[in-house]
Write an enzyme that holds these catalytic residues in place. Structure first.
Site, PDB file in Angstrom:
ATOM      1  N   ILE A  31      -6.924  -4.812   7.586  1.00 32.20           N
ATOM      2  CA  ILE A  31      -6.495  -6.036   6.812  1.00 32.20           C
ATOM      3  C   ILE A  31      -7.095  -5.768   5.375  1.00 32.20           C
ATOM      4  O   ILE A  31      -7.009  -6.591   4.414  1.00 32.20           O
ATOM      5  CB  ILE A  31      -7.155  -7.290   7.505  1.00 32.20           C
ATOM      6  N   SER A  90      -7.716  -5.605  -4.720  1.00 35.08           N
ATOM      7  CA  SER A  90      -8.567  -6.265  -4.031  1.00 35.08           C
ATOM      8  C   SER A  90     -10.045  -6.011  -4.853  1.00 35.08           C
ATOM      9  O   SER A  90     -10.177  -5.447  -5.765  1.00 35.08           O
ATOM     10  CB  SER A  90      -8.581  -5.428  -2.896  1.00 35.08           C
ATOM     11  N   HIS A 149       2.287   3.299  -9.103  1.00 35.42           N
ATOM     12  CA  HIS A 149       1.958   1.688  -9.322  1.00 35.42           C
ATOM     13  C   HIS A 149       3.223   1.268 -10.222  1.00 35.42           C
ATOM     14  O   HIS A 149       3.519   0.145  -9.869  1.00 35.42           O
ATOM     15  CB  HIS A 149       0.712   1.650 -10.087  1.00 35.42           C
ATOM     16  N   LEU A 161      10.873 -20.323  -4.872  1.00 33.21           N
ATOM     17  CA  LEU A 161       9.817 -19.507  -4.079  1.00 33.21           C
ATOM     18  C   LEU A 161       8.316 -19.749  -4.896  1.00 33.21           C
ATOM     19  O   LEU A 161       8.340 -19.664  -5.882  1.00 33.21           O
ATOM     20  CB  LEU A 161      10.156 -18.189  -4.357  1.00 33.21           C
ATOM     21  N   ASP A 185       0.854  -1.354  -0.033  1.00 31.15           N
ATOM     22  CA  ASP A 185       0.118  -0.131  -0.067  1.00 31.15           C
ATOM     23  C   ASP A 185       0.744   1.130  -0.080  1.00 31.15           C
ATOM     24  O   ASP A 185       1.882   1.277   0.624  1.00 31.15           O
ATOM     25  CB  ASP A 185      -0.902   0.104   1.435  1.00 31.15           C
TER      26      ASP A 185
HETATM   27  C1  IPE Z   1      -5.474  -2.764  -0.220  1.00 29.51           C
HETATM   28  O1  IPE Z   1      -5.154  -1.312  -0.687  1.00 29.51           O
HETATM   29  C2  IPE Z   1      -5.465  -3.553  -1.540  1.00 29.51           C
HETATM   30  C3  IPE Z   1      -4.387  -3.623  -2.295  1.00 29.51           C
HETATM   31  C4  IPE Z   1      -2.931  -3.412  -1.760  1.00 29.51           C
HETATM   32  C5  IPE Z   1      -4.249  -4.533  -3.325  1.00 29.51           C
HETATM   33  P1  IPE Z   1      -6.138  -0.165  -0.593  1.00 29.51           P
HETATM   34  O2  IPE Z   1      -5.452   0.894  -0.475  1.00 29.51           O
HETATM   35  O3  IPE Z   1      -7.067  -0.423  -1.608  1.00 29.51           O
HETATM   36  O4  IPE Z   1      -6.712  -0.644   1.031  1.00 29.51           O
HETATM   37  P2  IPE Z   1      -8.041   0.298   1.640  1.00 29.51           P
HETATM   38  O5  IPE Z   1      -9.105   0.144   0.871  1.00 29.51           O
HETATM   39  O6  IPE Z   1      -7.441   1.430   1.584  1.00 29.51           O
HETATM   40  O7  IPE Z   1      -8.287  -0.439   2.783  1.00 29.51           O
HETATM   41  C1  IPE Z   2      -1.577   0.156  -3.340  1.00 30.40           C
HETATM   42  O1  IPE Z   2      -1.448   1.623  -3.320  1.00 30.40           O
HETATM   43  C2  IPE Z   2      -1.750  -0.468  -4.838  1.00 30.40           C
HETATM   44  C3  IPE Z   2      -3.156  -1.024  -4.915  1.00 30.40           C
HETATM   45  C4  IPE Z   2      -4.017  -0.683  -4.255  1.00 30.40           C
HETATM   46  C5  IPE Z   2      -3.513  -1.297  -6.431  1.00 30.40           C
HETATM   47  P1  IPE Z   2      -2.487   2.407  -3.293  1.00 30.40           P
HETATM   48  O2  IPE Z   2      -3.077   3.007  -4.687  1.00 30.40           O
HETATM   49  O3  IPE Z   2      -3.538   2.207  -2.331  1.00 30.40           O
HETATM   50  O4  IPE Z   2      -1.871   3.795  -2.932  1.00 30.40           O
HETATM   51  P2  IPE Z   2      -2.517   4.971  -1.667  1.00 30.40           P
HETATM   52  O5  IPE Z   2      -2.838   4.126  -0.605  1.00 30.40           O
HETATM   53  O6  IPE Z   2      -3.598   5.602  -2.379  1.00 30.40           O
HETATM   54  O7  IPE Z   2      -1.360   5.728  -1.471  1.00 30.40           O
HETATM   55 MG    MG Z   3      -3.927   2.323  -0.357  1.00 32.00          MG
END
Ligand code: IPE
Ligand code: IPE
Ligand code: MG
Length: 250
Positions: free
Chosen positions: A196, A70, A42, A136, A25
């Protein structure tokens, strides 16, 4: 092979965790901080994946599981979702041969039916190609949700035993999408949020949790080592007492 729930036996936390699961994240915030579009975060995140896969391999981790998309991420703006899918496809195209050469077994779990046909085919091909590799096991969770996982397992179990009315945990667990792996020993979430987010709900029951402020694109081998060090200071009891564990060792 299916694994008994890891809550049955107490693993030695002095060793490297066998299975690490990561919520990657903070990509968007990493980019915003640099006045870049979120998608740049990304793209940089993919580089971090490459480094962490390599670092996990050299440290002797057997299973690395990463949350890439997700079941809730469809709620993001359509252009971000499209770009994420494109990145996923490009990464598969570029990396699968290298992974294969490095003896990595690749698995992609989640509700793949929502992806376009071409991506589904690429996923199936990548899994087939690397299926017999013994290094792995890298699992990418894509359109994954912990609740989805439990429900699809329940539905498979019901289909297998029509008419049955009660089931045990041991009957359900083999139908979970990651039944080929032991439950995670260490969970890492980067980016500062402490939740989570519908990741591996069943499998994380007794996993050691590690949260860090570091944004995913900045998460490197040193950061991984810090998480492993933290894990190595934990005492996993699975409901027992410290005294019981000490008695087992001596
Ligand atoms: C969780 O990240 C899912 C992934 C890393 C793929 P999000 O950034 O989408 O999570 P929430 O929704 O803010 O909790
Ligand atoms: C996690 O990073 C990657 C995915 C959920 C695909 P985010 O895109 O959620 O990044 P933030 O949380 O907005 O910084
Ligand atoms: Mg995020």
């Amino acid at each position: 092979m299916t694994f008994l729930s890891s809550t049955q036996a107490v693993p030695d936390t002095l060793s490297v965790p066998r299975h690490i699961a990561i919520i990657m994240d903070g990509n968007g915030r990493w980019a915003t901080k640099r006045f870049l579009p979120r998608v740049a975060g990304h793209a940089q995140g993919v580089e971090a994946v490459r480094k962490i896969v390599e670092a996990s391999t050299t440290r002797g981790v057997e299973y690395l599981t990463i949350f890439a998309f997700s079941s809730e991420n469809w709620r993001r703006p359509a252009d971000e979702v499209t770009l994420l899918m494109r990145l996923f496809m490009t990464a598969l195209e570029r990396e699968v041969a290298k992974m294969h050469a490095n003896n990595i077994r690749l698995k992609i779990v989640g509700d793949l039916t929502r992806f376009d046909k071409k991506l589904q085919e690429m996923i199936a091909q990548a899994e087939r190609k690397t299926a017999n590799n013994k290094g792995l096991t890298l699992t990418i969770c894509a359109n994954y949700g912990g609740r989805w996982d439990i429900m699809q397992a329940v539905n498979k179990m019901l289909a297998l035993h029509p008419g049955a009315t009660t089931f045990s945990e041991d009957e359900l667990a083999p139908h979970l999408s990651m039944a080929y792996a032991p439950e995670p020993d260490l969970f890492i979430r980067t980016g500062g949020e402490e939740r989570i987010s519908n990741f591996l709900l069943w499998q994380l029951a007794y996993t050691e949790l590690f949260f860090t402020q570091t944004y995913w694109p900045d998460f490197d081998a040193k950061a991984l080592d810090a998480a492993i060090e933290s894990y190595q200071q934990r005492e996993r009891r699975f409901g027992r007492t410290s005294a019981q564990l000490a008695a087992q060792v001596s």
